[in-house]
Write a protein that holds these residues in place. Structure first.
Motif, PDB file in Angstrom:
ATOM      1  N   ARG A 185      36.257  55.382  38.841  1.00 55.73           N
ATOM      2  CA  ARG A 185      36.455  56.205  39.861  1.00 55.73           C
ATOM      3  C   ARG A 185      35.996  55.629  41.145  1.00 55.73           C
ATOM      4  O   ARG A 185      34.899  55.625  41.294  1.00 55.73           O
ATOM      5  CB  ARG A 185      36.042  57.632  39.704  1.00 55.73           C
ATOM      6  CG  ARG A 185      36.547  58.470  41.005  1.00 55.73           C
ATOM      7  CD  ARG A 185      35.563  59.730  41.206  1.00 55.73           C
ATOM      8  NE  ARG A 185      36.107  60.739  42.130  1.00 55.73           N
ATOM      9  CZ  ARG A 185      35.871  60.920  43.469  1.00 55.73           C
ATOM     10  NH1 ARG A 185      35.249  59.710  44.074  1.00 55.73           N
ATOM     11  NH2 ARG A 185      36.391  61.864  44.276  1.00 55.73           N
ATOM     12  N   GLY A 213      38.869  58.172  44.494  1.00 61.78           N
ATOM     13  CA  GLY A 213      39.539  59.458  43.985  1.00 61.78           C
ATOM     14  C   GLY A 213      41.021  59.748  44.202  1.00 61.78           C
ATOM     15  O   GLY A 213      41.427  61.000  44.181  1.00 61.78           O
ATOM     16  N   HIS A 214      41.539  58.850  44.938  1.00 67.06           N
ATOM     17  CA  HIS A 214      42.776  59.014  45.564  1.00 67.06           C
ATOM     18  C   HIS A 214      43.985  58.709  44.808  1.00 67.06           C
ATOM     19  O   HIS A 214      45.220  58.872  45.431  1.00 67.06           O
ATOM     20  CB  HIS A 214      43.067  58.225  47.072  1.00 67.06           C
ATOM     21  CG  HIS A 214      42.470  59.258  48.227  1.00 67.06           C
ATOM     22  ND1 HIS A 214      41.011  59.512  48.241  1.00 67.06           N
ATOM     23  CD2 HIS A 214      42.919  59.800  49.110  1.00 67.06           C
ATOM     24  CE1 HIS A 214      40.852  60.240  49.138  1.00 67.06           C
ATOM     25  NE2 HIS A 214      42.130  60.254  49.817  1.00 67.06           N
ATOM     26  N   SER A 223      42.032  57.731  37.597  1.00 66.20           N
ATOM     27  CA  SER A 223      40.502  57.441  37.706  1.00 66.20           C
ATOM     28  C   SER A 223      39.660  58.840  37.030  1.00 66.20           C
ATOM     29  O   SER A 223      38.633  58.905  36.634  1.00 66.20           O
ATOM     30  CB  SER A 223      40.131  57.579  39.104  1.00 66.20           C
ATOM     31  OG  SER A 223      40.457  58.536  39.947  1.00 66.20           O
ATOM     32  N   THR A 266      40.464  56.933  52.213  1.00 65.10           N
ATOM     33  CA  THR A 266      40.771  56.402  50.737  1.00 65.10           C
ATOM     34  C   THR A 266      39.869  55.294  50.441  1.00 65.10           C
ATOM     35  O   THR A 266      39.095  54.858  51.201  1.00 65.10           O
ATOM     36  CB  THR A 266      42.235  55.595  51.181  1.00 65.10           C
ATOM     37  OG1 THR A 266      43.197  56.460  51.995  1.00 65.10           O
ATOM     38  CG2 THR A 266      42.757  55.311  49.833  1.00 65.10           C
ATOM     39  N   GLY A 269      38.523  50.481  46.839  1.00 65.83           N
ATOM     40  CA  GLY A 269      38.832  49.833  45.363  1.00 65.83           C
ATOM     41  C   GLY A 269      40.126  49.936  44.655  1.00 65.83           C
ATOM     42  O   GLY A 269      40.684  49.033  44.667  1.00 65.83           O
ATOM     43  N   LEU A 293      42.610  50.821  46.255  1.00 68.05           N
ATOM     44  CA  LEU A 293      43.792  50.240  47.562  1.00 68.05           C
ATOM     45  C   LEU A 293      43.715  48.813  47.401  1.00 68.05           C
ATOM     46  O   LEU A 293      45.008  48.197  47.500  1.00 68.05           O
ATOM     47  CB  LEU A 293      43.205  51.025  48.757  1.00 68.05           C
ATOM     48  CG  LEU A 293      44.240  50.463  49.996  1.00 68.05           C
ATOM     49  CD1 LEU A 293      44.350  51.747  50.841  1.00 68.05           C
ATOM     50  CD2 LEU A 293      43.668  49.243  50.589  1.00 68.05           C
ATOM     51  N   LEU A 342      42.688  46.705  45.006  1.00 65.20           N
ATOM     52  CA  LEU A 342      43.372  46.219  43.866  1.00 65.20           C
ATOM     53  C   LEU A 342      44.724  46.450  43.521  1.00 65.20           C
ATOM     54  O   LEU A 342      45.374  45.520  42.832  1.00 65.20           O
ATOM     55  CB  LEU A 342      42.381  46.793  42.547  1.00 65.20           C
ATOM     56  CG  LEU A 342      41.042  46.364  42.704  1.00 65.20           C
ATOM     57  CD1 LEU A 342      40.131  47.224  41.611  1.00 65.20           C
ATOM     58  CD2 LEU A 342      40.814  45.102  42.500  1.00 65.20           C
ATOM     59  N   GLY A 346      47.558  47.263  49.258  1.00 65.55           N
ATOM     60  CA  GLY A 346      46.910  47.606  50.572  1.00 65.55           C
ATOM     61  C   GLY A 346      47.838  47.356  51.797  1.00 65.55           C
ATOM     62  O   GLY A 346      48.142  46.116  52.206  1.00 65.55           O
ATOM     63  N   VAL A 375      34.665  46.566  39.416  1.00 62.73           N
ATOM     64  CA  VAL A 375      34.408  45.799  40.663  1.00 62.73           C
ATOM     65  C   VAL A 375      33.249  46.435  41.608  1.00 62.73           C
ATOM     66  O   VAL A 375      33.534  47.672  41.816  1.00 62.73           O
ATOM     67  CB  VAL A 375      35.507  45.810  41.682  1.00 62.73           C
ATOM     68  CG1 VAL A 375      35.114  44.813  42.966  1.00 62.73           C
ATOM     69  CG2 VAL A 375      36.712  44.886  41.054  1.00 62.73           C
ATOM     70  N   ILE A 403      44.284  64.006  54.239  1.00 63.58           N
ATOM     71  CA  ILE A 403      44.882  65.210  53.550  1.00 63.58           C
ATOM     72  C   ILE A 403      44.028  65.654  52.648  1.00 63.58           C
ATOM     73  O   ILE A 403      43.300  64.855  51.750  1.00 63.58           O
ATOM     74  CB  ILE A 403      46.215  64.636  52.681  1.00 63.58           C
ATOM     75  CG1 ILE A 403      47.138  64.026  53.721  1.00 63.58           C
ATOM     76  CG2 ILE A 403      46.814  65.624  51.816  1.00 63.58           C
ATOM     77  CD1 ILE A 403      48.241  63.114  53.179  1.00 63.58           C
TER      78      ILE A 403
HETATM   79  C1  LIG Z   1      45.999  60.246  51.395  1.00 63.14           C
HETATM   80  C2  LIG Z   1      46.209  58.919  51.053  1.00 63.14           C
HETATM   81  C3  LIG Z   1      46.566  57.906  51.866  1.00 63.14           C
HETATM   82  C4  LIG Z   1      46.769  56.375  51.317  1.00 63.14           C
HETATM   83  N1  LIG Z   1      47.036  55.568  52.522  1.00 63.14           N
HETATM   84  C5  LIG Z   1      47.344  54.267  51.911  1.00 63.14           C
HETATM   85  C6  LIG Z   1      47.278  53.158  52.837  1.00 63.14           C
HETATM   86  O1  LIG Z   1      47.516  53.549  53.868  1.00 63.14           O
HETATM   87  N2  LIG Z   1      47.842  52.097  52.328  1.00 63.14           N
HETATM   88  C7  LIG Z   1      47.905  51.851  50.873  1.00 63.14           C
HETATM   89  O2  LIG Z   1      47.983  50.702  50.660  1.00 63.14           O
HETATM   90  N3  LIG Z   1      47.659  52.772  50.059  1.00 63.14           N
HETATM   91  C8  LIG Z   1      47.171  53.977  50.513  1.00 63.14           C
HETATM   92  N4  LIG Z   1      47.147  54.827  49.506  1.00 63.14           N
HETATM   93  C9  LIG Z   1      47.262  54.682  48.173  1.00 63.14           C
HETATM   94  C10 LIG Z   1      45.897  54.200  47.541  1.00 63.14           C
HETATM   95  O3  LIG Z   1      45.905  52.803  47.877  1.00 63.14           O
HETATM   96  C11 LIG Z   1      45.603  54.644  46.126  1.00 63.14           C
HETATM   97  O4  LIG Z   1      45.793  55.977  46.057  1.00 63.14           O
HETATM   98  C12 LIG Z   1      44.555  54.016  45.393  1.00 63.14           C
HETATM   99  O5  LIG Z   1      44.535  54.099  44.163  1.00 63.14           O
HETATM  100  C13 LIG Z   1      43.319  54.594  46.137  1.00 63.14           C
HETATM  101  O6  LIG Z   1      41.998  54.189  45.594  1.00 63.14           O
HETATM  102  P1  LIG Z   1      40.779  54.794  45.025  1.00 63.14           P
HETATM  103  O7  LIG Z   1      39.749  54.041  45.060  1.00 63.14           O
HETATM  104  O8  LIG Z   1      40.582  55.925  46.251  1.00 63.14           O
HETATM  105  O9  LIG Z   1      41.081  55.725  44.002  1.00 63.14           O
HETATM  106  P2  LIG Z   1      40.781  56.188  42.594  1.00 63.14           P
HETATM  107  O10 LIG Z   1      41.534  57.267  42.189  1.00 63.14           O
HETATM  108  O11 LIG Z   1      39.210  56.332  42.518  1.00 63.14           O
HETATM  109  O12 LIG Z   1      40.860  54.661  41.648  1.00 63.14           O
HETATM  110  C14 LIG Z   1      42.291  54.652  41.357  1.00 63.14           C
HETATM  111  C15 LIG Z   1      42.132  53.208  40.276  1.00 63.14           C
HETATM  112  O13 LIG Z   1      41.836  52.243  40.964  1.00 63.14           O
HETATM  113  C16 LIG Z   1      40.964  51.441  40.278  1.00 63.14           C
HETATM  114  N5  LIG Z   1      39.667  51.296  40.669  1.00 63.14           N
HETATM  115  C17 LIG Z   1      39.119  52.052  42.034  1.00 63.14           C
HETATM  116  N6  LIG Z   1      37.964  51.685  42.393  1.00 63.14           N
HETATM  117  C18 LIG Z   1      37.818  50.492  41.324  1.00 63.14           C
HETATM  118  C19 LIG Z   1      36.588  49.485  41.101  1.00 63.14           C
HETATM  119  N7  LIG Z   1      35.429  49.575  42.142  1.00 63.14           N
HETATM  120  N8  LIG Z   1      36.638  48.665  40.210  1.00 63.14           N
HETATM  121  C20 LIG Z   1      37.546  48.659  39.267  1.00 63.14           C
HETATM  122  N9  LIG Z   1      38.519  49.596  39.367  1.00 63.14           N
HETATM  123  C21 LIG Z   1      38.765  50.447  40.607  1.00 63.14           C
HETATM  124  C22 LIG Z   1      41.008  52.169  38.767  1.00 63.14           C
HETATM  125  O14 LIG Z   1      41.773  51.661  37.876  1.00 63.14           O
HETATM  126  C23 LIG Z   1      41.097  53.527  39.180  1.00 63.14           C
HETATM  127  O15 LIG Z   1      42.076  54.115  38.030  1.00 63.14           O
HETATM  128  C24 LIG Z   1      46.837  56.266  50.089  1.00 63.14           C
HETATM  129  C25 LIG Z   1      46.339  57.397  49.035  1.00 63.14           C
HETATM  130  C26 LIG Z   1      46.356  58.623  49.526  1.00 63.14           C
HETATM  131  C27 LIG Z   1      46.154  59.567  48.403  1.00 63.14           C
END
Ligand SMILES: Cc1cc2nc3c(=O)[nH]c(=O)nc-3n(C[C@H](O)[C@H](O)[C@H](O)COP(=O)(O)OP(=O)(O)OC[C@H]3O[C@@H](n4cnc5c(N)ncnc54)[C@H](O)[C@@H]3O)c2cc1C
Length: 451
Positions: free
Chosen positions: A70, A73-74, A80, A135, A138, A140, A142, A145, A197, A303
């Motif tokens: 996690r 958490g997005h 995650s 967001t 991590g 995003l 991987l 982006g 990562v 959001i």
């Molecule tokens: C409100 C909102 C706005 C968004 N805006 C954009 C945007 O402008 N541009 C865009 O490209 N995307 C956008 N996204 C999508 C976003 O890129 C993905 O939801 C992404 O998975 C978010 O990463 P997180 O670390 O918050 O998610 P998490 O739920 O924490 O992680 C998702 C997955 O990513 C991997 N992960 C996360 N961190 C790590 C780490 N450190 N090491 C290894 N694996 C890891 C894991 O596999 C995990 O299951 C948006 C999403 C939301 C909900």
């Protein structure tokens, strides 16, 4: 093993916080962006430091457990936070540092965009990341982006020049072009398949002033404006990045489009670049104004966690008039909070060599995704149905049949994941996965099965 004994066996080996279902922080720790997902993992672990994280990964490996990571958490599909799973929660790992001389930033694995942006902005530098500051970097990075400067800098993963990674067998590996080029390639778009990562290293670009804001149109003008936006994007300069948000207004009985404009430069030049959008039809509202990079990044209100979401779409290979019609047709029934998001892709995002990253959507001209969003469980059926119907309307224009993996539908299939990469990339990713995670310990993601 009972949960208690299980929990103890991890706690005996580590110093971080072990959160089991009876822990008072369990419910807040397992909360996800998508309120439709009420996941109950077996254990959530917040590592105290690097040694602690390595111990937890080794413990999971010895216990033959899959590991979910996690970050912010997005994940809309809830990757995650799997039911009954083991979660390594990096949400306290949020430090970001900048080397202004070398124009490089390092961000810990749990950083949110706001942590990275706040660190770089002080030096007049920026990383291409995403558009919502809460967001996680991590997931995003991987997964690709798409940011306000995608046209000049490419995808977020294109700026990724190295990582520190804890592998499935608990080794700490430094990954960059010199040391592990194949793995770096895989991490640029291949998701969380290869390890935890702990540190992301980004190439930065000098950037202080933006000219940003939105132009809004309604009714019959929407189709013409979308067509003009698609046309504009085929020859737009790298300084211009745009996206469109299309939704249905019950009050108007018709569509509304808001075009978000980001111009990297002086306002007059920005107005000249988007002249085709400023006249005939004239927008009924405009908010374009000069601002700092940080203001541009922070202008979308986050959001809140807990709303219900079903996101589904396609990276499209072309944007003919038929696509604009499909978007308007799809927008009908979007509900109060849903919309179609169209993120235009051109410039550096297209010019960066396709073989430099595993990301499979570089040749797309836009990401077109239905973001179905609603409040109550009673709306689940209609909300999901609308998202699916809308994505179906975009499918004829799809680059490969896959969508943008960072916007995954909760019922994402293995076929859609494979399609997002295409056969050659997917085969290469599967080989790299076999090298670094042969037991598929990191499977809670857009999963790549080891070859
Ligand atoms: C409100 C909102 C706005 C968004 N805006 C954009 C945007 O402008 N541009 C865009 O490209 N995307 C956008 N996204 C999508 C976003 O890129 C993905 O939801 C992404 O998975 C978010 O990463 P997180 O670390 O918050 O998610 P998490 O739920 O924490 O992680 C998702 C997955 O990513 C991997 N992960 C996360 N961190 C790590 C780490 N450190 N090491 C290894 N694996 C890891 C894991 O596999 C995990 O299951 C948006 C999403 C939301 C909900």
């Amino acid at each position: 093993m009972t949960i208690d004994a299980f929990e103890r066996s991890l706690a005996d080996r580590t110093r971080g916080l072990v959160i089991a279902p009876d822990h008072r922080q369990y419910d807040s720790a397992r909360s996800l962006f998508n309120g439709m997902l009420d996941r109950r993992p077996r254990l959530i672990f917040r590592p105290a430091d690097m040694d602690d994280l390595v111990s937890a990964v080794r413990w999971a490996s010895e216990s033959d457990l899959a590991i979910a990571v996690r970050g912010g958490g997005h994940s809309v599909a809830g990757h995650s936070m799997p039911d009954d799973g083991f979660v390594i929660d990096l949400s306290r790992w949020r430090s970001a540092t900048v080397d202004p001389g070398r124009r490089i930033a390092e961000a810990e694995g749990g950083c949110l965009l706001m942590d990275l942006d706040a660190a770089t902005a002080g030096y007049g530098l920026a990383a291409p990341s995403g558009t919502f500051i809460d967001t996680g970097v991590g997931g995003l990075t991987l997964g690709g982006g798409i940011s306000h400067i995608i046209a000049s800098e490419g995808f977020g993963c294109d700026a990724l020049i190295g990582v520190e990674l804890v592998t499935a067998d608990g080794r700490v590996v430094e990954v960059d072009e010199e040391r592990e080029p194949d793995l770096l390639w895989a991490l640029r778009g291949g998701g969380g398949n290869f390890g935890v990562v702990t540190r992301f290293r980004y190439r930065l670009t000098p950037l202080e002033r933006m000219y940003s804001g939105s132009l809004s149109y309604r009714g019959p003008a929407v189709g013409a404006v979308l067509a003009r936006l698609f046309e504009l994007d085929t020859s737009a300069p790298d300084e211009l990045s745009t996206q469109a948000i299309v939704f249905w207004s019950d009050e108007d009985g018709g569509p509304i489009v808001r075009i978000n404009v980001d111009w990297r430069g002086e306002p007059d030049d920005g107005d000249a670049a988007i002249r085709a959008l400023l006249v005939d039809p004239v927008p009924f509202a405009t908010t374009l104004q000069p601002m700092t990079w940080l203001q541009a990044q922070a202008r979308f209100t986050p959001i809140p966690f807990g709303l219900r979401h079903y996101w589904k779409g396609h990276l499209v290979s072309q944007a003919p008039a038929g696509l604009a019609d499909a978007i308007i047709t799809a927008a009908e029934g979007s509900g109060d909070e849903g919309f179609i998001l169209v993120e235009l892709i051109h410039g550096a995002a297209h010019r960066i060599p396709d073989d430099s990253a595993a990301f499979g959507g570089r040749r797309a001209v836009a990401n077109v995704t239905a973001l179905s969003i609603w409040q109550d469980a009673g709306g689940d059926e209609a909300g999901i149905a609308w998202g699916r119907r809308a994505a179906g309307l975009f499918e004829p224009y799809s680059l490969s049949g896959g969508g943008y993996l960072n916007y995954p539908e909760v019922d994402q299939t293995a076929a859609r994941v494979a399609a997002a990469f295409g056969p050659e990339r997917f085969a290469r990713l599967r080989t790299i996965k076999r090298t670094w995670d042969p037991d598929n310990r990191f499977r809670h993601n857009a999963n790549i099965l080891p070859a």
